[in-house]
Scaffold this motif. Structure first.
Motif, PDB file in Angstrom:
ATOM      1  N   LYS B  33      -1.514  10.615  -0.197  1.00 47.44           N
ATOM      2  CA  LYS B  33      -0.159  10.230   0.204  1.00 47.44           C
ATOM      3  C   LYS B  33       0.174   8.843  -0.305  1.00 47.44           C
ATOM      4  O   LYS B  33      -0.711   8.030  -0.596  1.00 47.44           O
ATOM      5  N   ALA B  34       1.459   8.624  -0.437  1.00 44.91           N
ATOM      6  CA  ALA B  34       1.930   7.278  -0.698  1.00 44.91           C
ATOM      7  C   ALA B  34       2.083   6.615   0.660  1.00 44.91           C
ATOM      8  O   ALA B  34       2.458   7.268   1.626  1.00 44.91           O
ATOM      9  N   PRO B  35       1.790   5.350   0.741  1.00 45.55           N
ATOM     10  CA  PRO B  35       1.946   4.673   2.029  1.00 45.55           C
ATOM     11  C   PRO B  35       3.402   4.756   2.488  1.00 45.55           C
ATOM     12  O   PRO B  35       4.296   4.773   1.652  1.00 45.55           O
ATOM     13  N   ALA B  36       3.573   4.819   3.742  1.00 42.43           N
ATOM     14  CA  ALA B  36       4.926   4.978   4.285  1.00 42.43           C
ATOM     15  C   ALA B  36       5.811   3.810   3.873  1.00 42.43           C
ATOM     16  O   ALA B  36       5.371   2.665   3.802  1.00 42.43           O
ATOM     17  N   ALA B  37       7.052   4.132   3.559  1.00 42.95           N
ATOM     18  CA  ALA B  37       7.976   3.094   3.136  1.00 42.95           C
ATOM     19  C   ALA B  37       8.338   2.188   4.305  1.00 42.95           C
ATOM     20  O   ALA B  37       8.539   2.657   5.413  1.00 42.95           O
ATOM     21  N   LEU B 131      -1.624  -6.294  -5.573  1.00 43.65           N
ATOM     22  CA  LEU B 131      -0.639  -6.305  -4.498  1.00 43.65           C
ATOM     23  C   LEU B 131      -1.380  -6.000  -3.192  1.00 43.65           C
ATOM     24  O   LEU B 131      -2.500  -5.473  -3.207  1.00 43.65           O
ATOM     25  N   ASP B 132      -0.741  -6.282  -2.115  1.00 48.62           N
ATOM     26  CA  ASP B 132      -1.407  -6.071  -0.819  1.00 48.62           C
ATOM     27  C   ASP B 132      -1.450  -4.589  -0.468  1.00 48.62           C
ATOM     28  O   ASP B 132      -2.388  -4.110   0.153  1.00 48.62           O
ATOM     29  N   THR B 133      -0.379  -3.876  -0.856  1.00 48.01           N
ATOM     30  CA  THR B 133      -0.292  -2.472  -0.473  1.00 48.01           C
ATOM     31  C   THR B 133      -0.568  -1.584  -1.683  1.00 48.01           C
ATOM     32  O   THR B 133      -0.006  -1.831  -2.754  1.00 48.01           O
ATOM     33  N   PRO B 134      -1.412  -0.568  -1.516  1.00 47.38           N
ATOM     34  CA  PRO B 134      -1.637   0.333  -2.648  1.00 47.38           C
ATOM     35  C   PRO B 134      -0.399   1.209  -2.874  1.00 47.38           C
ATOM     36  O   PRO B 134       0.328   1.499  -1.944  1.00 47.38           O
ATOM     37  N   TYR B 236      -3.883   0.111  -6.692  1.00 40.95           N
ATOM     38  CA  TYR B 236      -2.971  -1.023  -6.536  1.00 40.95           C
ATOM     39  C   TYR B 236      -2.402  -1.412  -7.883  1.00 40.95           C
ATOM     40  O   TYR B 236      -3.042  -1.232  -8.914  1.00 40.95           O
ATOM     41  N   MET B 237      -1.205  -1.980  -7.811  1.00 36.20           N
ATOM     42  CA  MET B 237      -0.717  -2.670  -8.993  1.00 36.20           C
ATOM     43  C   MET B 237      -1.182  -4.111  -8.863  1.00 36.20           C
ATOM     44  O   MET B 237      -1.471  -4.582  -7.769  1.00 36.20           O
ATOM     45  N   THR B 248       5.661 -10.536  -4.562  1.00 34.84           N
ATOM     46  CA  THR B 248       6.479 -10.186  -3.408  1.00 34.84           C
ATOM     47  C   THR B 248       7.562  -9.177  -3.798  1.00 34.84           C
ATOM     48  O   THR B 248       7.830  -8.209  -3.084  1.00 34.84           O
ATOM     49  N   LEU B 249       8.203  -9.443  -4.950  1.00 42.83           N
ATOM     50  CA  LEU B 249       9.260  -8.544  -5.430  1.00 42.83           C
ATOM     51  C   LEU B 249       8.739  -7.105  -5.591  1.00 42.83           C
ATOM     52  O   LEU B 249       9.388  -6.151  -5.186  1.00 42.83           O
ATOM     53  N   LEU B 250       7.575  -6.986  -6.198  1.00 41.54           N
ATOM     54  CA  LEU B 250       7.006  -5.653  -6.436  1.00 41.54           C
ATOM     55  C   LEU B 250       6.648  -4.989  -5.108  1.00 41.54           C
ATOM     56  O   LEU B 250       6.909  -3.799  -4.893  1.00 41.54           O
ATOM     57  N   GLU B 251       6.016  -5.790  -4.253  1.00 39.26           N
ATOM     58  CA  GLU B 251       5.602  -5.319  -2.935  1.00 39.26           C
ATOM     59  C   GLU B 251       6.835  -4.727  -2.213  1.00 39.26           C
ATOM     60  O   GLU B 251       6.826  -3.590  -1.747  1.00 39.26           O
TER      61      GLU B 251
END
Lengths: 127, 825
Positions: B33-37, B131-134, B236-237, B248-251
């Motif tokens: 799954k993609a992490p929840a938006a 990034l912090d979030t995968p 992760y990116m 931050t922008l990407l995150e």
């Protein structure tokens, strides 16, 4: 007296043979080519013909021999070939065609004389 | 009505399909799954907007072989899950990602961003921060055979054999945490799937996203997802550590992508049927309803029949194209398996292996490549191998063929010159296979074999072959070569020149054709023994007629009438070589035949000419020796012996002269400088013919410089002509001698000797230079028949010539022409 016809294109040879035979009891005739020889054979009916093989003119010695042998009237005529062609097959050819003897130039005139005597003896024996 | 009914049917069919679709995935156990938006929209600060304006283009390194996360398609186009995310981000942030293939050394270039990183710790010490979030969390799933029991979790595999990637964290973790599982380590997914299918292992544990993609690509339906493990893989990116604002922008951007869009992206790359519990009751009821609806429609509207028929045709064609597609897929799958296996083998092979993309740009090379060329993988990556390896001496044709093969995506095998990194030249055999790998990507696999040694060897052989060909074409003997099928395979230049027969008339034909053509050219066709006549001989068991290997066998001689009269001697050599069965030789023996003929004629004639005078000499000598004659007769005999002896002696002289001059030509000449006038005057004044009192009437002698000639021989030539002139004249005939100069670049002297004798006929004239030819047959004029032959030989030895004019009954004029050479050499 037996008639001998000497056929040769070389006068020197004819002369030498005539000298050699001059001591015998012969009537000597001469011809310098095949055509003349045939005419004289028909006219004089020689007992023995001494025939050169290589001669200029229409008939060479072997052709004359052939004509003579095919003519029953000349059956008994004795022919001695006298030739400068000395190869074994040349003399064989001559004998095949009916020559009674074959001499190769240069030859011994005394042996030729003996051969002529022998042929005449045979003629007389047969007769 | 018709149309709406039609639409209705389609709608029903769609409905049925959708039910199936939703049923298939109705289970809750999504394996990835993609992490929840967090946010659906992205709010930019002023600072962020400014930063984005200042950085409209971002350089992103994308991995090229990490399907389906990210990979290159035909080198230029990047595809995959991360790439789709990048597209979304581009739209959101209004920037452009310049994607390029990830290099091995990440920090060494101007890359701003990495599109996917599996192991965050690998970034330590680089310029990047993850990034912090995968953007993707993929479970580690257990895959089994389709009919396998549903497992209750990883513990169910204890005591079982399980395939797992050799490299990566999973093998280590499993070994540590589940030592009860027997691990079967693999290099590639295919290998693991094969192991599952064959029963070699009970299960395959790995990255669900990747495995499902491979299953989908391979249309592998025998292996399916069974259940999840507690493990997962996070992707992760990563961005430049000095760009926290961009991080931050990407995150924020990623978080703003709605859940449904994320699912779409993942589904696009992974959608496959699952081993799941299916609500059969619902399916049956839906099917029943649709069958009923269809039946009603069929019955109620017969006019539809026609359309249904058309539709059946259409469906058939659809089925056909589906079958074709399945076939194509099968081919692709076979190829891709080959590729993966090849890659495994390639690591260890001693042949150099290159794998390139569809454009021929290098994706991978093996160790043997580096060993052969001196270039490392890093040095050739992304480059066309030809650009590095080809050089000045590489055949442009070969290069073009290679380019065409790449363009047409076709296989090729070619030999060409390459250059090592150190500039050293070598020959390779390059075998390139165009293949499509497991992910549907076009690839070339090139295998290079160093054939320098073989090429050098072949070159030596080729040189030998050229030498042989040269010998063949230069040979004075005509040659015809028959190949292993007894067809003419070669004819040489000498044969063509001899016979006028062209190669095209014979090549590819049987020997009998050669025979037929030659027989046509023969003076006497019976002389030529054709192959069929030979065959008759060979067919007789009592006659052994086999040529010895390698030894020539003279068969027969024959005379050609065309193109010119020639005598040829045919011989033959049989070989046991692979490509040549026989070589037939034609030796031109014309000259030999002429010489042999001349010799035999000469001997016969010479013998005759000697025998006649010798008969007279021997005859008289014997008679004189053994008998006695009258004095005058004896004198005549002695004179005849003398004269004939002189004749024989002069004949022997002439024979010797002819022999010496003809066979050794001018080498026997004694060339000395002489004055012309006293030489001629001496001859004219002393020459006296027996029986003729007239001396030669000599004209004025031209005043010429002294020149070179053999005085003794030239006097002999003049004397022979004078003798003939007197011989064929009447006893009181006169003979005139006239000398004149012929002006030209090389001045010549002409001496004309004219008589008024019997002359010659054209026939006699034409034979005047024949040996032993006597114009006079009577025997009255003595001669050897060698006089004019000798004149001609002497003049020609001096580089001069003779010509004779004669009118029968009027006389003859002989002209001797001699070059006046004032110097030698």
């Amino acid at each position: 007296m037996h008639k001998i016809l000497i056929v040769d294109d070389q006068a020197d040879i004819r002369r030498m043979i005539m000298v050699a035979l001059s001591g015998g009891d012969f009537e000597l005739l001469e011809a310098k080519d095949g055509v003349t020889a045939l005419e004289m054979i028909r006219e004089y009916r020689p007992d023995v013909v001494l025939l050169d093989v290589m001669m200029p003119g229409e008939l060479d010695g072997l052709q004359v021999l052939e004509i003579v042998r095919n003519d029953p009237q000349m059956e008994h005529m004795r022919v001695i070939m006298v030739s400068a062609k000395g190869q074994v097959n040349d003399s064989e050819l001559g004998m095949q065609k009916g020559a009674n003897a074959y001499f190769v130039k240069p030859f011994s005139p005394l042996l030729l004389l003996e051969a002529i005597d022998e042929q005449i003896a045979q003629l007389n024996g047969n007769a | 009505m018709k149309l709406s009914l039609h639409n209705f049917i389609i709608s029903v069919l769609l409905l049925v399909g959708l039910c199936f679709y939703s049923l298939s995935f109705s289970e809750d156990s999504r394996s990835y799954k993609a992490p929840a938006a967090i946010n659906d929209k992205i709010n930019l600060t002023a600072e962020e907007k400014l930063w984005l304006q200042q950085h409209p283009e971002i350089s992103v390194a994308v991995r090229h072989g990490f399907s389906p996360i990210e990979f290159t398609f035909e080198l230029e186009e990047f595809r995959g899950i991360s790439v789709d995310y990048l597209k979304k981000l581009e739209q959101m942030l209004g920037i452009k990602f310049n994607k390029k293939m990830a290099d091995q050394e990440l920090a060494a270039n101007d890359t701003d961003m990495l599109s996917s990183v599996t192991n965050v710790r690998s970034l330590e010490g680089t310029k990047f921060t993850a990034l912090d979030t995968p953007f993707l969390v993929s479970s580690i799933g257990i895959f089994t055979k389709k009919n396998a029991r549903r497992l209750d979790g990883i513990d169910a595999l204890h005591g079982k054999k399980v395939a797992v990637f050799k490299n990566g964290f999973l093998a280590k973790r499993l070994a540590q945490e589940h030592p009860e599982i027997h691990l079967y380590l693999v290099d590639i997914a295919e290998e693991a799937l094969d192991a599952v299918v064959s029963g070699k292992v009970d299960a395959y544990i790995g990255n669900t996203v990747i495995i499902e993609y491979v299953l989908k690509s391979n249309e592998n339906e025998s292996v399916v997802f069974n259940t999840n493990t507690p493990y997962d893989v996070k992707l992760y990116m990563a961005v430049r550590s000095d760009w926290p604002i961009f991080k931050t922008l990407l995150e924020n951007g990623l978080n703003a992508i709605p859940q449904n869009e994320r699912a779409e992206i993942i589904d696009r790359w992974t959608k496959v049927p699952y081993l799941s519990k299916i609500d059969y009751e619902l399916i049956i009821s839906i099917l029943a309803v649709s069958v009923m609806v269809l039946s009603i429609l069929f019955i109620s509207n017969r006019r539809l029949k026609k359309e249904v028929k058309q539709r059946i045709v259409l469906e058939k064609s659809l089925i056909q194209s589906k079958e074709q597609a399945v076939q194509a897929e099968e081919t692709i799958r076979r190829y891709s398996k080959d590729l993966e296996r090849l890659a495994m083998v390639a690591k260890h092979t001693t042949d150099s292996v290159i794998i390139t993309d569809a454009e021929g740009k290098t994706l991978w090379v093996n160790q043997a490549f580096t060993k052969l060329t001196g270039y490392t993988l890093e040095e050739v990556l992304g480059k066309k191998p030809g650009d590095l390896l080809q050089g000045d001496e590489t055949s442009p044709q070969a290069v073009q063929l290679l380019r065409d093969a790449v363009k047409n995506f076709s296989d090729i095998e070619i030999e060409l010159i390459n250059y090592r990194k150190n500039g050293e030249k070598y020959w390779i055999r390059l075998k390139i296979s165009a293949i499509i790998n497991a992910y549907g990507e076009r690839r070339f696999i090139a295998i290079q074999t160093d054939i320098t040694k073989q090429v050098n060897y072949i070159k030596t052989i080729e040189n030998d072959q050229e030498d042989m060909d040269a010998l063949f074409s230069l040979s004075p003997d005509g040659m015809v070569v028959l190949d292993s099928e007894d067809l003419v395979s070669h004819v040489n230049a000498a044969f063509v020149a001899m016979t006028g027969l062209q190669g095209k008339d014979l090549l590819g034909f049987k020997e009998s054709k050669l025979d037929a053509l030659l027989i046509d050219l023969c003076a006497d066709p019976k002389e030529y023994k054709s192959v069929s006549e030979f065959a008759q001989i060979t067919d007789r068991p009592d006659v052994k007629f086999k040529y010895a290997e390698g030894s020539g066998h003279v068969e027969f001689k024959f005379q050609l009438k065309h193109p010119v009269q020639r005598t040829l001697e045919r011989s033959c050599i049989e070989t046991t070589q692979k490509r040549i069965s026989r070589v037939i030789f034609f030796k031109d023996v014309t000259q030999r035949a002429i010489v042999e003929n001349m010799k035999s004629e000469f001997i016969t004639t010479a013998a005759h000419e000697l025998r006649t005078p010798m008969a007279v000499i021997l005859g008289y000598a014997e008679l004189l020796h053994k008998s006695s004659f009258a004095k005058d007769v004896e004198a005549e005999m002695v004179e005849a012996v003398y004269n004939k002896s002189v004749t024989v002696a002069s004949l022997l002289d002439d024979l010797l002269d002819v022999a010496v001059i003809e066979y050794r030509a001018e080498k026997t000449l004694k060339l000395e400088l002489h004055a012309l006038e006293p030489f001629i005057r001496s001859i004219a004044e002393t020459f006296l013919f027996p029986g003729n009192n007239h001396r030669v009437l000599l004209d004025a002698i031209p005043d010429v410089a002294d020149f070179y000639f053999d005085a003794q021989r030239f006097e002999r030539a003049i004397n022979n002509c004078l003798t003939n002139a007197y011989k064929f004249s009447p006893a009181d005939g006169v003979v005139k001698m006239r000398l004149y100069r012929i002006e030209s670049d090389e001045p010549e002297l002409a001496i004309e000797i004219q008589d008024y004798g019997i002359g010659m006929s054209p026939e006699q004239l034409s034979r005047i230079f024949e040996k032993f030819y006597r114009a006079d047959k009577s025997g009255h004029i003595s001669g050897t028949g060698l006089g004019m032959v000798l004149v001609k030989d002497i003049m020609e030895a001096h580089g001069g010539r003779v010509f004779v004019e004669s009118v029968l009954g009027k006389g003859t004029a002989v002209t001797l022409i001699l070059p006046m050479r004032v110097s030698l050499g």
